[in-house]
Enzyme design. Structure first.
Site, PDB file in Angstrom:
ATOM      1  N   ASP A  30       0.859  -1.188   0.000  1.00 14.64           N
ATOM      2  CA  ASP A  30       0.000   0.000   0.000  1.00 14.64           C
ATOM      3  C   ASP A  30       0.895   1.239   0.000  1.00 14.64           C
ATOM      4  OD1 ASP A  30      -3.226   0.526   1.051  1.00 14.64           O
ATOM      5  OD2 ASP A  30      -1.800   2.199   1.036  1.00 14.64           O
ATOM      6  N   HIS A 100     -10.053  -5.295  -3.279  1.00 11.59           N
ATOM      7  CA  HIS A 100      -8.703  -5.504  -2.761  1.00 11.59           C
ATOM      8  C   HIS A 100      -8.820  -5.902  -1.301  1.00 11.59           C
ATOM      9  CE1 HIS A 100      -9.875  -1.265  -2.595  1.00 11.59           C
ATOM     10  NE2 HIS A 100      -9.289  -1.221  -1.408  1.00 11.59           N
ATOM     11  N   LEU A 101      -8.008  -6.876  -0.933  1.00  9.44           N
ATOM     12  CA  LEU A 101      -7.967  -7.346   0.450  1.00  9.44           C
ATOM     13  C   LEU A 101      -6.758  -6.695   1.111  1.00  9.44           C
ATOM     14  CD1 LEU A 101      -9.011  -9.223   2.678  1.00  9.44           C
ATOM     15  CD2 LEU A 101      -7.658 -11.062   1.652  1.00  9.44           C
TER      16      LEU A 101
HETATM   17  P1  5GP Z   1      -9.703   1.435   0.250  1.00  9.85           P
HETATM   18  O1  5GP Z   1      -9.760   2.770   0.927  1.00  9.85           O
HETATM   19  O2  5GP Z   1     -10.403   1.470  -1.101  1.00  9.85           O
HETATM   20  O3  5GP Z   1     -10.138   0.269   1.092  1.00  9.85           O
HETATM   21  O4  5GP Z   1      -8.160   1.156  -0.010  1.00  9.85           O
HETATM   22  C1  5GP Z   1      -7.460   1.703  -1.078  1.00  9.85           C
HETATM   23  C2  5GP Z   1      -6.002   1.653  -0.719  1.00  9.85           C
HETATM   24  O5  5GP Z   1      -5.245   1.861  -1.883  1.00  9.85           O
HETATM   25  C3  5GP Z   1      -5.589   2.725   0.289  1.00  9.85           C
HETATM   26  O6  5GP Z   1      -5.070   2.111   1.453  1.00  9.85           O
HETATM   27  C4  5GP Z   1      -4.543   3.543  -0.476  1.00  9.85           C
HETATM   28  O7  5GP Z   1      -3.462   3.950   0.341  1.00  9.85           O
HETATM   29  C5  5GP Z   1      -4.111   2.573  -1.563  1.00  9.85           C
HETATM   30  N1  5GP Z   1      -3.672   3.224  -2.787  1.00  9.85           N
HETATM   31  C6  5GP Z   1      -4.304   4.242  -3.436  1.00  9.85           C
HETATM   32  N2  5GP Z   1      -3.632   4.557  -4.556  1.00  9.85           N
HETATM   33  C7  5GP Z   1      -2.561   3.730  -4.616  1.00  9.85           C
HETATM   34  C8  5GP Z   1      -1.478   3.588  -5.553  1.00  9.85           C
HETATM   35  O8  5GP Z   1      -1.382   4.279  -6.576  1.00  9.85           O
HETATM   36  N3  5GP Z   1      -0.546   2.631  -5.276  1.00  9.85           N
HETATM   37  C9  5GP Z   1      -0.633   1.843  -4.162  1.00  9.85           C
HETATM   38  N4  5GP Z   1       0.348   0.939  -3.997  1.00  9.85           N
HETATM   39  N5  5GP Z   1      -1.627   1.943  -3.264  1.00  9.85           N
HETATM   40  C10 5GP Z   1      -2.582   2.881  -3.488  1.00  9.85           C
END
Ligand code: 5GP
Ligand code: ZN
Length: 114
Positions: A30, A100-101
């Site tokens: 992440d 995503h997990l």
């Molecule tokens: P959500 O909030 O949808 O459960 O999790 C999305 C996750 O994706 C977040 O923890 C955020 O930090 C991560 N994330 C967002 N953009 C990117 C990216 O461009 N690269 C990576 N490696 N992680 C990302």
């Protein structure tokens, strides 16, 4: 070009620190880690949220969970403990609409979550 961030990342259009990949899954760090180990396990297949799963995806989701357990073991966190999370939609804080997990480990994780 896809407008999905994780489809673009899987296609190599956006750089990522990939820790494991196979025919169906990609796991990468992440970009904004919330624990010493914070990896996202993502299917190559675009599925927007858990609300969009079908019975055809049962094996895929099972493989995501088993990959989380394997990566936790690889990191030496399997006995200390680790957390696996799917966020779905607004109130859970889903910000990327490609399932995503989250795998989090390496610190004491509080319960209930925020
Ligand atoms: P959500 O909030 O949808 O459960 O999790 C999305 C996750 O994706 C977040 O923890 C955020 O930090 C991560 N994330 C967002 N953009 C990117 C990216 O461009 N690269 C990576 N490696 N992680 C990302
Ligand atoms: Zn996608």
């Amino acid at each position: 070009m896809s407008d999905c961030l994780f489809c673009r990342l899987i296609a190599g259009e956006i750089p990522a620190a990939i820790v494991h990949q196979d025919d169906t899954l990609v796991a990468f760090k992440d970009v904004n880690p919330q624990a010493p180990l914070h990896v996202l396990i993502v299917p190559r297949k675009h599925i927007a949220s858990l609300n969009d799963l079908s019975t055809d995806d049962d094996g895929l989701v099972g493989s995501m969970i088993r990959m989380a357990a394997a990566l936790a073991r690889d990191g030496g966190y399997h006995e200390r403990g680790y957390r696996t999370v799917f966020n779905t939609n607004r109130e859970a804080g889903q910000s990327v609409f490609h399932i995503h997990l989250h795998l989090l480990a390496g610190r004491a994780l509080t319960w209930p979550p925020g």
